[in-house]
Design a protein around this motif. Structure first.
Motif, PDB file in Angstrom:
ATOM      1  N   VAL A 168       0.833  -1.210   0.000  1.00  0.00           N
ATOM      2  CA  VAL A 168       0.000   0.000   0.000  1.00  0.00           C
ATOM      3  C   VAL A 168       0.863   1.254   0.000  1.00  0.00           C
ATOM      4  O   VAL A 168       0.683   2.155  -0.819  1.00  0.00           O
ATOM      5  N   ARG A 169       1.814   1.312   0.922  1.00  0.00           N
ATOM      6  CA  ARG A 169       2.613   2.530   1.097  1.00  0.00           C
ATOM      7  C   ARG A 169       3.993   2.358   0.477  1.00  0.00           C
ATOM      8  O   ARG A 169       4.803   1.562   0.953  1.00  0.00           O
ATOM      9  N   ILE A 203      -3.653  -8.304  -4.644  1.00  0.00           N
ATOM     10  CA  ILE A 203      -3.630  -8.544  -3.206  1.00  0.00           C
ATOM     11  C   ILE A 203      -2.765  -7.456  -2.577  1.00  0.00           C
ATOM     12  O   ILE A 203      -1.595  -7.315  -2.939  1.00  0.00           O
ATOM     13  N   PHE A 204      -3.325  -6.680  -1.654  1.00  0.00           N
ATOM     14  CA  PHE A 204      -2.569  -5.599  -1.037  1.00  0.00           C
ATOM     15  C   PHE A 204      -1.900  -6.071   0.250  1.00  0.00           C
ATOM     16  O   PHE A 204      -2.499  -6.799   1.047  1.00  0.00           O
ATOM     17  N   LEU A 205      -0.653  -5.669   0.425  1.00  0.00           N
ATOM     18  CA  LEU A 205       0.070  -5.844   1.681  1.00  0.00           C
ATOM     19  C   LEU A 205      -0.081  -4.561   2.492  1.00  0.00           C
ATOM     20  O   LEU A 205       0.182  -3.466   1.977  1.00  0.00           O
ATOM     21  N   THR A 206      -0.508  -4.695   3.749  1.00  0.00           N
ATOM     22  CA  THR A 206      -0.773  -3.495   4.549  1.00  0.00           C
ATOM     23  C   THR A 206      -0.240  -3.655   5.957  1.00  0.00           C
ATOM     24  O   THR A 206      -0.118  -4.771   6.476  1.00  0.00           O
ATOM     25  N   ASP A 251       2.171   5.275  -4.804  1.00  0.00           N
ATOM     26  CA  ASP A 251       1.733   4.307  -3.801  1.00  0.00           C
ATOM     27  C   ASP A 251       0.846   3.237  -4.431  1.00  0.00           C
ATOM     28  O   ASP A 251       0.533   3.277  -5.621  1.00  0.00           O
ATOM     29  N   GLY A 252       0.444   2.285  -3.602  1.00  0.00           N
ATOM     30  CA  GLY A 252      -0.301   1.149  -4.127  1.00  0.00           C
ATOM     31  C   GLY A 252      -1.622   1.524  -4.774  1.00  0.00           C
ATOM     32  O   GLY A 252      -2.001   0.954  -5.805  1.00  0.00           O
ATOM     33  N   LEU A 253      -2.336   2.489  -4.186  1.00  0.00           N
ATOM     34  CA  LEU A 253      -3.619   2.892  -4.753  1.00  0.00           C
ATOM     35  C   LEU A 253      -3.443   3.540  -6.121  1.00  0.00           C
ATOM     36  O   LEU A 253      -4.261   3.343  -7.030  1.00  0.00           O
TER      37      LEU A 253
END
Length: 202
Positions: free
Chosen positions: A74-75, A98-101, A80-82
């Protein structure tokens, strides 16, 4: 079969699928420790994978015309991821994300899922859980790709029909009786129509 390549972006080893339909996981994370941990996990699990240190490198170098899923942090500095997700949507890239957060990023991950991401995983992650989610994402992409191929086959068969043959197909679809269909001129190829009908509806 897999082979090792050197990434031109950050020196990470890249374990790539050859020119087959072997699935490949794409990892995008600016944290070298995370990339190294995931690389060890995928090597030990015999999962082909590629690694990118930024969204910019991903968009410039990765191929999306294959069976895959993307694990996206994400960051990240810069893009950034978005933003990476938005760029992929602009390019009409239909690949599971798949997001890592971190725990503090969960509201962002929820927003990402509203935009089409299929899952998010909190850091630190459980290896078995991550592998299970990756395999689910790959299976999902395999299904989507199979449906797309079948749809292209249907479209080709339909466009190959003559207008009279299409009339027969329309009669079949709308439930006309054999007697009604028989009134359609004889030059229509019923074999071609039935092949198109089976492809479309069976």
């Amino acid at each position: 079969m897999t082979r090792n390549l050197n990434s031109a972006t950050d020196g990470d080893a890249r374990i790539s699928a050859c020119e087959t339909d072997e699935p490949v996981v794409i990892v995008v994370d600016d944290d070298e420790l995370v990339r190294s941990a995931l690389r060890r996990l995928f090597v030990s699990s015999k999962v082909a994978a590629e690694f990118y240190a930024s969204g910019t490198h991903l968009l410039a170098e990765a191929r999306f015309d294959r069976l895959t899923c993307i694990i996206l942090d994400v960051r990240m500095p810069g893009m950034d991821g978005l933003e990476v997700q938005a760029r992929l949507k602009q390019r009409h890239v239909d690949v599971p994300l798949i997001f890592l957060t971190a725990s503090s990023d969960i509201p962002i991950a929820v927003s990402a899922m509203r935009e089409g991401a299929i899952d998010f995983i909190e850091k630190p992650f459980d290896s078995d859980d991550l592998l299970a989610r990756v395999r689910h994402a790959i299976d999902r992409h395999r299904h989507v790709r199979r449906e797309a191929i079948e749809q292209r086959v249907v479209s080709r068969k339909l466009t190959s029909l003559t207008p009279r043959e299409y009339d027969v197909l329309e009669a079949l679809v709308t439930g006309k009786t054999n007697k009604q269909i028989a009134r359609i001129p004889r030059e229509t190829s019923r074999l071609r129509v039935m092949a198109a009908w089976r492809t479309r509806f069976l």
